[in-house]
Design a protein around this motif. Sequence first.
Motif, PDB file in Angstrom:
ATOM      1  N   LEU A 275       0.832  -1.207   0.000  1.00  0.00           N
ATOM      2  CA  LEU A 275       0.000   0.000   0.000  1.00  0.00           C
ATOM      3  C   LEU A 275       0.865   1.254   0.000  1.00  0.00           C
ATOM      4  O   LEU A 275       0.611   2.200  -0.762  1.00  0.00           O
ATOM      5  CB  LEU A 275      -0.926  -0.010   1.215  1.00  0.00           C
ATOM      6  N   GLU A 276       1.879   1.267   0.844  1.00  0.00           N
ATOM      7  CA  GLU A 276       2.743   2.453   0.928  1.00  0.00           C
ATOM      8  C   GLU A 276       3.447   2.718  -0.396  1.00  0.00           C
ATOM      9  O   GLU A 276       3.579   3.875  -0.833  1.00  0.00           O
ATOM     10  CB  GLU A 276       3.754   2.257   2.060  1.00  0.00           C
ATOM     11  N   LEU A 277       3.891   1.659  -1.068  1.00  0.00           N
ATOM     12  CA  LEU A 277       4.573   1.822  -2.352  1.00  0.00           C
ATOM     13  C   LEU A 277       3.641   2.429  -3.389  1.00  0.00           C
ATOM     14  O   LEU A 277       4.015   3.378  -4.099  1.00  0.00           O
ATOM     15  CB  LEU A 277       5.090   0.467  -2.839  1.00  0.00           C
ATOM     16  N   VAL A 278       2.427   1.915  -3.499  1.00  0.00           N
ATOM     17  CA  VAL A 278       1.526   2.390  -4.546  1.00  0.00           C
ATOM     18  C   VAL A 278       1.026   3.803  -4.258  1.00  0.00           C
ATOM     19  O   VAL A 278       0.852   4.612  -5.178  1.00  0.00           O
ATOM     20  CB  VAL A 278       0.362   1.401  -4.758  1.00  0.00           C
ATOM     21  N   LEU A 279       0.827   4.148  -2.997  1.00  0.00           N
ATOM     22  CA  LEU A 279       0.405   5.515  -2.670  1.00  0.00           C
ATOM     23  C   LEU A 279       1.512   6.509  -3.010  1.00  0.00           C
ATOM     24  O   LEU A 279       1.244   7.609  -3.514  1.00  0.00           O
ATOM     25  CB  LEU A 279       0.028   5.616  -1.196  1.00  0.00           C
ATOM     26  N   GLU A 280       2.753   6.127  -2.744  1.00  0.00           N
ATOM     27  CA  GLU A 280       3.883   6.984  -3.104  1.00  0.00           C
ATOM     28  C   GLU A 280       3.991   7.121  -4.612  1.00  0.00           C
ATOM     29  O   GLU A 280       4.257   8.211  -5.141  1.00  0.00           O
ATOM     30  CB  GLU A 280       5.178   6.388  -2.528  1.00  0.00           C
ATOM     31  N   LEU A 282       1.492   6.745  -6.909  1.00  0.00           N
ATOM     32  CA  LEU A 282       0.365   7.475  -7.495  1.00  0.00           C
ATOM     33  C   LEU A 282       0.401   8.956  -7.133  1.00  0.00           C
ATOM     34  O   LEU A 282       0.103   9.814  -7.961  1.00  0.00           O
ATOM     35  CB  LEU A 282      -0.956   6.846  -7.041  1.00  0.00           C
ATOM     36  N   GLY A 283       0.700   9.235  -5.893  1.00  0.00           N
ATOM     37  CA  GLY A 283       0.832  10.629  -5.481  1.00  0.00           C
ATOM     38  C   GLY A 283      -0.476  11.340  -5.197  1.00  0.00           C
ATOM     39  O   GLY A 283      -0.569  12.122  -4.246  1.00  0.00           O
ATOM     40  N   ASP A 284      -1.493  11.086  -5.988  1.00  0.00           N
ATOM     41  CA  ASP A 284      -2.764  11.813  -5.846  1.00  0.00           C
ATOM     42  C   ASP A 284      -3.841  10.999  -5.143  1.00  0.00           C
ATOM     43  O   ASP A 284      -5.014  11.362  -5.161  1.00  0.00           O
ATOM     44  CB  ASP A 284      -3.279  12.243  -7.223  1.00  0.00           C
ATOM     45  N   VAL A 285      -3.450   9.896  -4.502  1.00  0.00           N
ATOM     46  CA  VAL A 285      -4.411   9.023  -3.824  1.00  0.00           C
ATOM     47  C   VAL A 285      -3.957   8.818  -2.388  1.00  0.00           C
ATOM     48  O   VAL A 285      -2.761   8.657  -2.119  1.00  0.00           O
ATOM     49  CB  VAL A 285      -4.521   7.655  -4.542  1.00  0.00           C
ATOM     50  N   THR A 286      -4.901   8.811  -1.465  1.00  0.00           N
ATOM     51  CA  THR A 286      -4.600   8.546  -0.062  1.00  0.00           C
ATOM     52  C   THR A 286      -5.209   7.212   0.351  1.00  0.00           C
ATOM     53  O   THR A 286      -6.096   6.678  -0.323  1.00  0.00           O
ATOM     54  CB  THR A 286      -5.155   9.658   0.843  1.00  0.00           C
ATOM     55  N   SER A 287      -4.750   6.699   1.461  1.00  0.00           N
ATOM     56  CA  SER A 287      -5.277   5.429   1.957  1.00  0.00           C
ATOM     57  C   SER A 287      -6.746   5.581   2.319  1.00  0.00           C
ATOM     58  O   SER A 287      -7.155   6.591   2.899  1.00  0.00           O
ATOM     59  CB  SER A 287      -4.489   4.974   3.190  1.00  0.00           C
ATOM     60  N   PRO A 288      -7.568   4.601   2.017  1.00  0.00           N
ATOM     61  CA  PRO A 288      -8.978   4.651   2.424  1.00  0.00           C
ATOM     62  C   PRO A 288      -9.157   4.588   3.936  1.00  0.00           C
ATOM     63  O   PRO A 288     -10.231   4.944   4.441  1.00  0.00           O
ATOM     64  CB  PRO A 288      -9.583   3.408   1.765  1.00  0.00           C
ATOM     65  N   LEU A 289      -8.128   4.158   4.665  1.00  0.00           N
ATOM     66  CA  LEU A 289      -8.224   4.004   6.113  1.00  0.00           C
ATOM     67  C   LEU A 289      -7.362   5.054   6.809  1.00  0.00           C
ATOM     68  O   LEU A 289      -6.277   5.384   6.336  1.00  0.00           O
ATOM     69  CB  LEU A 289      -7.764   2.600   6.520  1.00  0.00           C
ATOM     70  N   PHE A 342     -10.609   2.625  -4.749  1.00  0.00           N
ATOM     71  CA  PHE A 342     -10.105   1.452  -4.033  1.00  0.00           C
ATOM     72  C   PHE A 342      -9.409   0.489  -5.008  1.00  0.00           C
ATOM     73  O   PHE A 342      -8.320  -0.025  -4.736  1.00  0.00           O
ATOM     74  CB  PHE A 342     -11.241   0.714  -3.325  1.00  0.00           C
ATOM     75  N   TRP A 343     -10.061   0.241  -6.133  1.00  0.00           N
ATOM     76  CA  TRP A 343      -9.514  -0.690  -7.109  1.00  0.00           C
ATOM     77  C   TRP A 343      -8.262  -0.139  -7.772  1.00  0.00           C
ATOM     78  O   TRP A 343      -7.348  -0.900  -8.128  1.00  0.00           O
ATOM     79  CB  TRP A 343     -10.560  -1.051  -8.167  1.00  0.00           C
ATOM     80  N   ARG A 344      -8.192   1.160  -7.951  1.00  0.00           N
ATOM     81  CA  ARG A 344      -6.991   1.742  -8.551  1.00  0.00           C
ATOM     82  C   ARG A 344      -5.770   1.450  -7.687  1.00  0.00           C
ATOM     83  O   ARG A 344      -4.689   1.142  -8.192  1.00  0.00           O
ATOM     84  CB  ARG A 344      -7.170   3.245  -8.739  1.00  0.00           C
ATOM     85  N   ILE A 345      -5.941   1.541  -6.382  1.00  0.00           N
ATOM     86  CA  ILE A 345      -4.841   1.227  -5.466  1.00  0.00           C
ATOM     87  C   ILE A 345      -4.354  -0.195  -5.699  1.00  0.00           C
ATOM     88  O   ILE A 345      -3.152  -0.454  -5.842  1.00  0.00           O
ATOM     89  CB  ILE A 345      -5.285   1.428  -4.007  1.00  0.00           C
ATOM     90  N   ARG A 346      -5.283  -1.123  -5.746  1.00  0.00           N
ATOM     91  CA  ARG A 346      -4.891  -2.532  -5.940  1.00  0.00           C
ATOM     92  C   ARG A 346      -4.248  -2.758  -7.305  1.00  0.00           C
ATOM     93  O   ARG A 346      -3.210  -3.426  -7.416  1.00  0.00           O
ATOM     94  CB  ARG A 346      -6.142  -3.428  -5.778  1.00  0.00           C
ATOM     95  N   GLU A 347      -4.816  -2.210  -8.344  1.00  0.00           N
ATOM     96  CA  GLU A 347      -4.365  -2.524  -9.690  1.00  0.00           C
ATOM     97  C   GLU A 347      -3.043  -1.855 -10.052  1.00  0.00           C
ATOM     98  O   GLU A 347      -2.361  -2.295 -10.988  1.00  0.00           O
ATOM     99  CB  GLU A 347      -5.452  -2.155 -10.698  1.00  0.00           C
ATOM    100  N   GLU A 348      -2.665  -0.803  -9.353  1.00  0.00           N
ATOM    101  CA  GLU A 348      -1.429  -0.096  -9.687  1.00  0.00           C
ATOM    102  C   GLU A 348      -0.210  -0.618  -8.921  1.00  0.00           C
ATOM    103  O   GLU A 348       0.906  -0.134  -9.116  1.00  0.00           O
ATOM    104  CB  GLU A 348      -1.586   1.404  -9.412  1.00  0.00           C
TER     105      GLU A 348
END
Length: 489
Positions: A275-280, A282-289, A342-348
């Motif tokens: 999760l931390e890798l993909v959020l870093e 993407l840059g424009d997405v935050t964790s849902p939690l 949510f799905w973008r986080i998983r798929e990226e």
Amino acid sequence: MPTDSHTAPATSPTSATNATLAAMQAIVGAGACLSGDADTESYVTDYRRIYRGKAQVVVMPSTTEQVSQVMAWCHAHDVPVVPQGGNTSLMGGAVPDDSGTAVLLSLGRMNRVLAVDTINDTMTVQAGVTLNAARTAAEQEQRLFALRIGSEGSCQIGGNLATNAGGTAVLRYGNMRDLVLGIEAVLPDGRIYSSLRGLRKDNTGYDLKQLFVGSEGTLGIITAAVLKLMPQPRANAVAFVAVQSPEAAVRLLGVAKQHGGQAVTAFELISAPALELVLEYLGDVTSPLPARHDWMVLIELTSGGSDESLNATLMEILEAGLAQELVLDAAVAASLADAQRFWRIREEISDAQTRTGGSIKCDVSVPLSRIAAFIGDASAKVLALEPAARMVIYGHMGDGNVHFNPLRPKDRSAADFLGQWYAPISEAVDTLAHAENGSISAEHGIGVAKRDDLKRYKSPVELELMWQVKRALDPKNLLNPAKMLPRLD
């Protein structure tokens, strides 16, 4: 004795290439052939830019008949052929070696949806149709083609079949082997095999189409397929859920099945480093939690009913998970935009690893009952070797497939990390999966990356049977040579 080499051309490389180019141009036209390093670079380099080869010619046929003529000429002249779809392979299975003797056959121009039969619930497509185009064509007829993977905009149906692609909806719908009713394929000598009948019941001998599914282009070149369609779901419910552990995730899946039954479409595990890798990235997405958690799952339910009913089922699952102390927190998608986020986080996650570099790809499957123990044991093995490795673990927990991808420490270069740890980490993880009666490749295939490893994990009988099939269909070993099958000597 089988070999992973082919007969070298008797003529000089330049004259051989000129003859091959002239022959290919005569079949498909000059505008559908590429030669020279600059023009062929994107075809002979894999998606992760790890594998790079050379080709005499890149040929781009537009019909099955042209593929047949290409194969017949190459067979007669002992020229190896490497078939390629969207070139999204992660295992090096769709690029030639560096000898420069092969013809690379790209199916991208064979991109027509030939028929959609809403009564039979089937769709007939050429092999070069992208997964996204196939799904869109089905949706336009209020139907669903159920394969769903992150590279759907680039990957092609022929490649999906050749690698028996899985993805995020296998839990409910199965992989490509379950979603195909018939195929058309050109054999190494140019003959055409076809079972494009769209029958769900055909008990007339061997199911020959399944020989080509998962064969990674080593037995024939798939040129068209009849695919299963399903009713288009009308309701969708998605939640991003923090869980205590992988063991808790397995137990929560059981709760989801108990309450949701066949509506449970996806159940995806995500580790904190993933999760931390993909959020870093993407840059424009935050964790849902709001808080950090070591383990999370993405749950999706779909049905032909109402959103209200399906959301009620999802809440039942989460409440039961909370009562059993499996769930720590949850974010429920309140809109389509939320679900897509949510799905973008998983798929990226996969692309984030590729862009970061230094990822060791272990695509394994184990029995669901052993998946939590495997994750724990494999993590301990890797961290004992490299304590600073980032444990990017994610994947299709619902069907036992985990992408166990240790990533380089932030202060190490990709080349340094992979050079030192790729072999020992990959072997340690694969050995553990095998010991759990699992597989070293759940959906990415074998290609070049895992080819020689098969000797450790397949029995001599299995390997010899596979080679017997290869010899029967491709006695000259010209079709995608040196892929998937290890030498037996």
